[in-house]
Design an enzyme around this catalytic site. Structure first.
Site, short mmCIF file in Angstrom:
data_model
loop_
_atom_site.label_atom_id
_atom_site.label_comp_id
_atom_site.label_asym_id
_atom_site.label_seq_id
_atom_site.Cartn_x
_atom_site.Cartn_y
_atom_site.Cartn_z
N GLN A 12 0.83 -1.20 0.00
CA GLN A 12 0.00 0.00 0.00
C GLN A 12 0.86 1.25 0.00
O GLN A 12 1.88 1.32 0.68
CB GLN A 12 -0.92 -0.02 1.23
CG GLN A 12 -2.00 1.05 1.20
CD GLN A 12 -3.02 0.86 2.32
OE1 GLN A 12 -3.04 -0.17 2.96
NE2 GLN A 12 -3.84 1.86 2.54
N LEU A 99 0.87 -5.89 2.08
CA LEU A 99 -0.13 -6.34 1.12
C LEU A 99 0.48 -7.17 0.01
O LEU A 99 -0.09 -8.17 -0.46
CB LEU A 99 -0.83 -5.10 0.53
CG LEU A 99 -1.33 -5.23 -0.92
CD1 LEU A 99 -2.57 -6.08 -0.97
CD2 LEU A 99 -1.52 -3.87 -1.53
N HIS A 207 0.44 -2.58 11.40
CA HIS A 207 1.54 -3.39 11.95
C HIS A 207 1.86 -3.00 13.40
O HIS A 207 3.02 -2.90 13.80
CB HIS A 207 2.78 -3.30 11.06
CG HIS A 207 2.51 -3.72 9.65
ND1 HIS A 207 2.22 -5.02 9.31
CD2 HIS A 207 2.42 -3.00 8.49
CE1 HIS A 207 1.99 -5.09 8.00
NE2 HIS A 207 2.09 -3.89 7.49
#
Length: 313
Positions: A12, A99, A207
């Site tokens: 991303q 991702l 995260h």
């Protein structure tokens, strides 16, 4: 030691309005991937990729499937353009940033393209849900080593959740957490000699522990899709090591939401094993840029436009 080739896939933040348009217009195989994504997602993901607007494309639940779709379209355009090129024979290992790990797994045959598109959309929705629960964010710290960034985070712990979230390259580490804690950690990082502290344009604290709600939802969705052993070795973000067993792939994909992305370590691992040619499939050249700092003698080749597919192999 012979030179080895790896495929890498962006995460991303790589998205931009206009991405994939030329692939769609010039490759039937790429067009089929965009149309598949449109059907699965029940939105015009292709139109958003090609035309924006930026605020729609930058939504977490849109940008993630958009980037994955673009990366898969690049792969299929190459297969169409170069039918004799056996990508599984060319590629010795694969990895993706956050991702992008889903794209790497889809390429490697660990999950179908359809399931990858579905689960990535869900992942984006769950991450947005977790972000909406509490204001949070991320910042990129440039010019400090891990020990000093850890020290900066330690100084902000009393203000809320704060952690190191992305080890992108030497001297480039992203931190994640509550907004006040981010502010304090950023100021401490400057005091410790950071060249720059840049707030990132993301929905929240990816995260980090603040993704717990997203992780719980993602774990349930991951149980619903078939995961196989990858045909090509895939390096996990969480461990910077190869992951091959389906059960472990599921576990690590869920853990990834709350764990730091060990991208520098992953590329260093491949570098030690003789990988010197890296193809980055997808929008922009973020990973190719990071590679120059991590494995300086490696060659990075970006494949994001239709013209790139002719020269790739």
């Amino acid at each position: 030691m012979s030179i080895k080739t790896a495929f890498i896939f962006p995460g991303q933040g790589a998205q931009y309005a206009g991405m994939g348009r030329d692939l769609y217009d010039n490759s039937l195989a790429a067009k089929r991937i965009f149309e598949l994504a449109n059907k699965i997602l029940d939105i015009d993901i292709a139109g958003i990729c090609f035309n924006g607007p930026e605020d729609a494309l930058n939504r977490t639940d849109v940008s993630q499937p958009a980037i994955l779709t673009h990366s898969l379209a690049c792969l299929e355009a190459i297969r169409e353009k170069n039918p004799k090129a056996d990508l599984y024979n060319i590629c010795g290992a694969s990895a993706g940033l956050s991702l992008g790990e889903y794209t790497a797994l889809a390429f490697a045959g660990a999950m179908s393209y359809e399931d990858a598109i579905k689960i990535v959309r869900k992942r984006g929705e769950f991450m947005q849900y977790a972000c909406d629960l509490k204001p949070s964010g991320m910042s990129s710290i440039l010019g400090l080593d891990r020990e000093k960034v850890a020290e900066a985070c330690k100084a902000a712990e009393s203000a809320g959740v704060i952690c190191m979230a992305n080890f992108n390259s030497p001297g480039q580490i992203a931190i994640s957490g509550d907004l006040k804690a981010l502010e304090i950690a950023g100021q401490k990082a400057k005091e410790l000699g950071a060249k720059r502290v840049m707030p990132l344009k993301v929905a929240g604290a990816f995260h980090s522990a603040l993704m717990q709600a997203a992780r719980e939802k993602l774990e349930e969705e991951l149980k619903k899709i078939e995961i196989k052993k990858p045909v090509v070795p895939v390096v996990s973000n969480v461990t910077a090591d190869y992951v091959t067993e389906p059960a472990m792939i599921r576990e690590l994909l869920a853990r990834q939401l709350m764990s730091p992305v060990m991208w520098q370590d992953s590329m260093e691992r491949l570098g030690r094993e003789g990988y010197r040619k890296f193809y980055e499939f997808g929008p922009n050249k973020v990973l190719t840029g990071l590679l120059r700092k991590i494995v300086p003698d490696a060659e990075g080749v970006n494949v994001e436009k239709f013209t790139d597919t002719s020269a790739a192999f």
